[in-house]
Design a protein around this motif. Structure first.
Motif, short mmCIF file in Angstrom:
data_model
loop_
_atom_site.label_atom_id
_atom_site.label_comp_id
_atom_site.label_asym_id
_atom_site.label_seq_id
_atom_site.Cartn_x
_atom_site.Cartn_y
_atom_site.Cartn_z
N ALA A 169 27.28 13.82 48.48
CA ALA A 169 27.33 13.99 47.03
C ALA A 169 28.36 13.05 46.40
N ALA A 170 29.52 12.92 47.02
CA ALA A 170 30.55 12.02 46.50
C ALA A 170 30.08 10.56 46.58
N TYR A 171 29.39 10.23 47.69
CA TYR A 171 28.87 8.87 47.83
C TYR A 171 27.86 8.55 46.73
N MET A 172 26.93 9.50 46.47
CA MET A 172 25.91 9.26 45.45
C MET A 172 26.53 9.23 44.05
N ALA A 173 27.56 10.04 43.84
CA ALA A 173 28.23 10.03 42.53
C ALA A 173 28.80 8.65 42.23
N LYS A 174 29.29 7.96 43.27
CA LYS A 174 29.81 6.61 43.08
C LYS A 174 28.70 5.61 42.77
N GLN A 175 27.46 6.00 43.09
CA GLN A 175 26.30 5.17 42.71
C GLN A 175 25.72 5.63 41.38
N ASP A 176 26.42 6.51 40.68
CA ASP A 176 26.00 7.03 39.38
C ASP A 176 24.75 7.91 39.49
N VAL A 177 24.63 8.60 40.63
CA VAL A 177 23.53 9.54 40.85
C VAL A 177 24.16 10.89 41.16
N PHE A 178 23.80 11.92 40.35
CA PHE A 178 24.50 13.20 40.45
C PHE A 178 23.58 14.38 40.79
N HIS A 179 22.27 14.21 40.63
CA HIS A 179 21.35 15.32 40.84
C HIS A 179 20.16 14.88 41.69
N GLN A 180 19.50 15.86 42.25
CA GLN A 180 18.30 15.61 43.05
C GLN A 180 17.22 16.61 42.67
N ILE A 181 16.00 16.25 43.01
CA ILE A 181 14.89 17.16 42.75
C ILE A 181 13.89 16.99 43.89
N ASN A 182 13.34 18.11 44.35
CA ASN A 182 12.38 18.09 45.45
C ASN A 182 10.96 18.08 44.90
N LEU A 183 10.13 17.22 45.47
CA LEU A 183 8.73 17.12 45.05
C LEU A 183 7.85 17.90 46.01
N LYS A 184 7.26 18.96 45.51
CA LYS A 184 6.34 19.76 46.33
C LYS A 184 5.46 20.58 45.39
N GLY A 185 4.37 19.99 44.95
CA GLY A 185 3.46 20.69 44.05
C GLY A 185 3.94 20.80 42.63
N ASN A 186 5.04 20.13 42.29
CA ASN A 186 5.60 20.24 40.94
C ASN A 186 5.59 18.91 40.20
N TYR A 187 4.71 17.99 40.64
CA TYR A 187 4.71 16.66 40.02
C TYR A 187 3.30 16.09 40.00
N ILE A 188 3.11 15.10 39.12
CA ILE A 188 1.88 14.32 39.13
C ILE A 188 2.27 12.84 39.00
N ILE A 189 1.44 11.98 39.60
CA ILE A 189 1.63 10.54 39.46
C ILE A 189 0.72 10.07 38.33
N ALA A 190 1.32 9.55 37.28
CA ALA A 190 0.56 9.19 36.06
C ALA A 190 0.50 7.68 35.90
N GLY A 191 -0.02 7.02 36.92
CA GLY A 191 -0.18 5.57 36.82
C GLY A 191 1.06 4.82 37.25
N GLN A 192 1.12 3.56 36.86
CA GLN A 192 2.23 2.70 37.24
C GLN A 192 2.75 1.93 36.04
N GLU A 193 4.04 1.73 36.04
CA GLU A 193 4.68 0.91 35.02
C GLU A 193 4.98 -0.44 35.64
#
Length: 670
Positions: A169-193
């Motif tokens: 968590a401390a390592y990721m905070a230094k990369q400006d990343v503080f949260h995570q989310i798990n993908l399991k039936g709670n997402y859709i892929i809506a094309g590509q940017e």
């Protein structure tokens, strides 16, 4: 010596300001510091114009301004300080729209990606979230550019649950990343940017895919992907461990060696452009530089890659302007530019190791050049390789001990063989890549030589790594010891340059200070008394530490091989350790600890200070609390989260402090 190159202290104080900014000072503090330092610099500049003999106030003011600007840069780059950052959207179970920007190294259970947030519940937002996708046959592979809609609230990244453990968590905070989310039936892929990252990934996939005609073994492809494209996500653990134990893991990182070879090849191939009247030299410069930056983007712009390409850019620009760039200033300027563009590089181990190695090589090369050169080119080449490897290892030694806690004694032997082999592999790899698209029939034969070379290199590295007794592991090393060891190295180098008595005394004093600091740190770590209840899923783990050593208690007969225990032993400066079966009743400095396991049997009227619940013990906790009246209740990691939640609710009703290691980490009894 440093003051000969003014940009070096400017870069140093900027880095120091970034570090101070990481401590998250208030916006007003950052602004006031910047304004005061700017005003001080202007005042010092005006005063310097009035006198003939200059005083150091202008220099000091410039350093203060660099420090303040470092804080300001860090403040501006820090995600939560931005008004549109997703953390400011106070919405329960939001729908997050984002774009996959990068695939990270997966772990045993899940694939990992960065998701660049673009909206939260249709409101514009920014920020980066770590995405975890479980590894199973139904999981889809995500690619940079994929647009995702994810339902659910991001959760904080799990911090270290046990003492002396790597804090992700401390390592990721230094990369400006503080949260995570798990993908399991709670997402859709809506094309590509189809942004820049999308096209870079497409190009990278096409280049990597061109090697499919060779049917290489997985280990061979992994080395090719690492050496040519900077993609180490799928490198198997055994290969990585072998390279690390042999002291040649730097070979797998794209660095100055790759860019030097690429620059040489491009300069030779495009040399005819220089003959074109008027714009020949300019065209050659632009094309070569553009291709090198294109290669940098393809390899992922890691810290070592950006350092190398920026350095080559400065050197090439100097040559184009007929101005020879000083290597120290070039290094400092490149470092300053990178830190301003991305302050998180300061906390990146690759960034630190890359610059420390290069500074060491550049700084100590004049000392090496004083030695007599051999008239035999082969022998001189071996001497140069050994010297450069040794110098680079000295330069990164303190940081290596701090981050990785090990030291390979055979690193010189490994580097003498692996460096020429890696050059051969790199050259054959580039040739094979070009032939894959031009003359596939010839590429097959060159590919066989490439595969053979990689197998020889991997086999040799595995052989060197097999001498486990020659790899010193689990070396305890703190940040203070890291700083003091660098002081020893710098003063020793100063003495080697100027053999004066005062420098010899300073060097010896620094060695004594380092030894005293190590002994005091080791003594304090070993003398500290505590009982630790670790967070561990498979079995309950407890450790009792006192001056006599550490007693580990567990039903697991292999508990001493557990990474949790290994980290604790290392952090305690490796005292005497013994393993004993788990006991139900423990005493520590007058504190009574009772452990309840799945047998759910306990003596009546014992009244423990700490009650430890393990293995989903099937007890009526209300009755247990009424009978035993413990002061504190602890649930370790061997119980299911639903069971732990019921225990927490029960303790809350009876106003008894409850500690779950799965939520709060290890529990310590002093």
């Amino acid at each position: 010596m440093i003051l000969k190159y003014p940009i070096i202290p400017i870069t140093f104080f900027t880095a120091l300001g970034i570090f101070a900014g990481y401590l998250q000072p208030d916006k007003s503090v950052v602004l006031i510091c910047a304004l005061l330092s700017a005003l001080l610099l202007l005042t010092a500049w005006w005063q310097s114009k009035q006198v003939l003999l200059q005083k150091p106030w202008f220099t000091v003011a410039a350093w203060l301004l660099a420090f303040s600007l470092g804080m300001a840069v860090q403040y501006l780059h820090f995600g939560p300080n931005k008004g549109l950052h997703y953390t400011h959207a106070k919405i329960e179970n939001p729908v997050i729209r984002g774009v996959i920007s990068e695939r990270l190294k997966p772990n045993k259970y899940s694939e990992k990606y960065y998701l660049e947030v673009t909206a939260v519940d249709k409101q514009p937002a920014v920020g980066t979230i770590l995405v975890n996708m479980p590894k199973d046959k139904f999981a889809k592979t995500l690619h940079p550019g994929d647009v995702l809609f994810v339902a659910g609230s991001p959760q904080p990244i799990t911090n270290a649950r046990n003492p002396y453990q790597f804090d992700y968590a401390a390592y990721m905070a230094k990369q400006d990343v503080f949260h995570q989310i798990n993908l399991k039936g709670n997402y859709i892929i809506a094309g590509q940017e189809r942004d820049f990252s999308y096209y870079i990934q497409k190009l990278r996939d096409r280049l990597i895919g061109s090697f499919s005609i060779h049917n290489f073994k997985p280990q061979t492809l992994q080395v090719i992907n690492a050496l040519l494209f900077g993609q180490r996500q799928d490198m198997d653990k055994q290969t990585t461990d072998s390279y690390t134990s042999a002291g040649v893991v730097h070979i797998l990182a794209i660095s100055g060696l790759h860019f030097a070879l690429l620059f040489w090849a491009l300069s030779r191939l495009l040399a005819p452009l220089k003959r074109v009247p008027k714009l020949g030299n300019v065209g050659h410069f632009i094309i070569v530089l553009g291709l090198m930056w294109g290669f940098a983007f393809i390899t992922g712009l890691s810290a070592s890659v950006v350092r190398a390409v920026v350095m080559f850019t400065i050197v090439m620009a100097g040559d184009a302007l007929n101005r020879r760039a000083n290597i120290y200033n070039s290094l400092a300027v490149s470092m300053l530019l990178l830190l301003i563009a991305k302050p998180a590089f300061l906390f990146d181990a690759g960034f630190q190791l890359s610059y420390l190695a290069v500074f060491a090589i550049v700084g100590l090369q004049p000392l090496y050049n004083r030695l007599k050169r051999s008239k035999y080119k082969a022998l001189q080449w071996v001497k140069d390789t050994v010297a450069i490897s040794f110098i680079a290892q000295v330069g990164v030694l303190p940081v290596t001990l701090y981050y990785f806690n090990q030291f390979p004694l055979l690193f010189l032997l490994a580097n003498v063989v692996v460096i020429p082999l890696s050059n051969l592999v790199l050259g054959l790899g580039i040739a094979t890549l070009l032939l894959n698209f031009t003359i596939p029939a010839v590429a097959i034969w060159v590919g066989k030589a490439l595969e053979f070379s990689i197998e020889i290199m991997n086999g040799f590295i595995a052989w060197v790594a097999s001498f486990e007794s020659l790899v010193i592991k689990n070396i305890p090393f703190t940040l203070l010891l890291n700083v003091l060891l660098y002081a020893v190295i710098l003063l020793l180098v100063q003495w080697l340059y100027k053999r004066r008595f005062k420098y010899a005394v300073a060097c010896l004093c620094s060695i004594i200070v380092f030894q005293l600091a190590y002994m005091i740190t080791s003594y304090n770590a070993k003398e500290d008394e505590e009982l630790v209840i670790f967070h561990n899923y498979k079995s309950s783990l407890l450790a009792q530490k006192n001056p006599a050593g550490i007693t580990v208690m567990s039903a697991d007969t292999l508990a001493l091989q557990n990474r949790v225990i290994a980290d604790y032993i290392k952090g305690s400066f490796n005292p005497t350790v013994r393993l004993k079966p788990m006991r139900q009743l423990l005493w520590h400095n007058g504190t009574k600890v009772l452990v309840l396991d799945n047998l759910a049997v306990y003596p009546a009227g014992i009244k423990p200070d700490v009650l430890v619940l393990t293995q989903n013990t099937k007890v009526n906790l209300n009755r247990v609390l009424h009978d035993l009246k413990p002061a504190h209740v602890v649930a370790d990691g061997t119980s299911h989260k639903n069971v732990v939640a019921r225990w927490a609710a029960t303790c809350q009703k009876q106003n008894i402090p409850f500690h779950a290691t799965a939520e709060k980490g290890y529990y310590t009894v002093k």
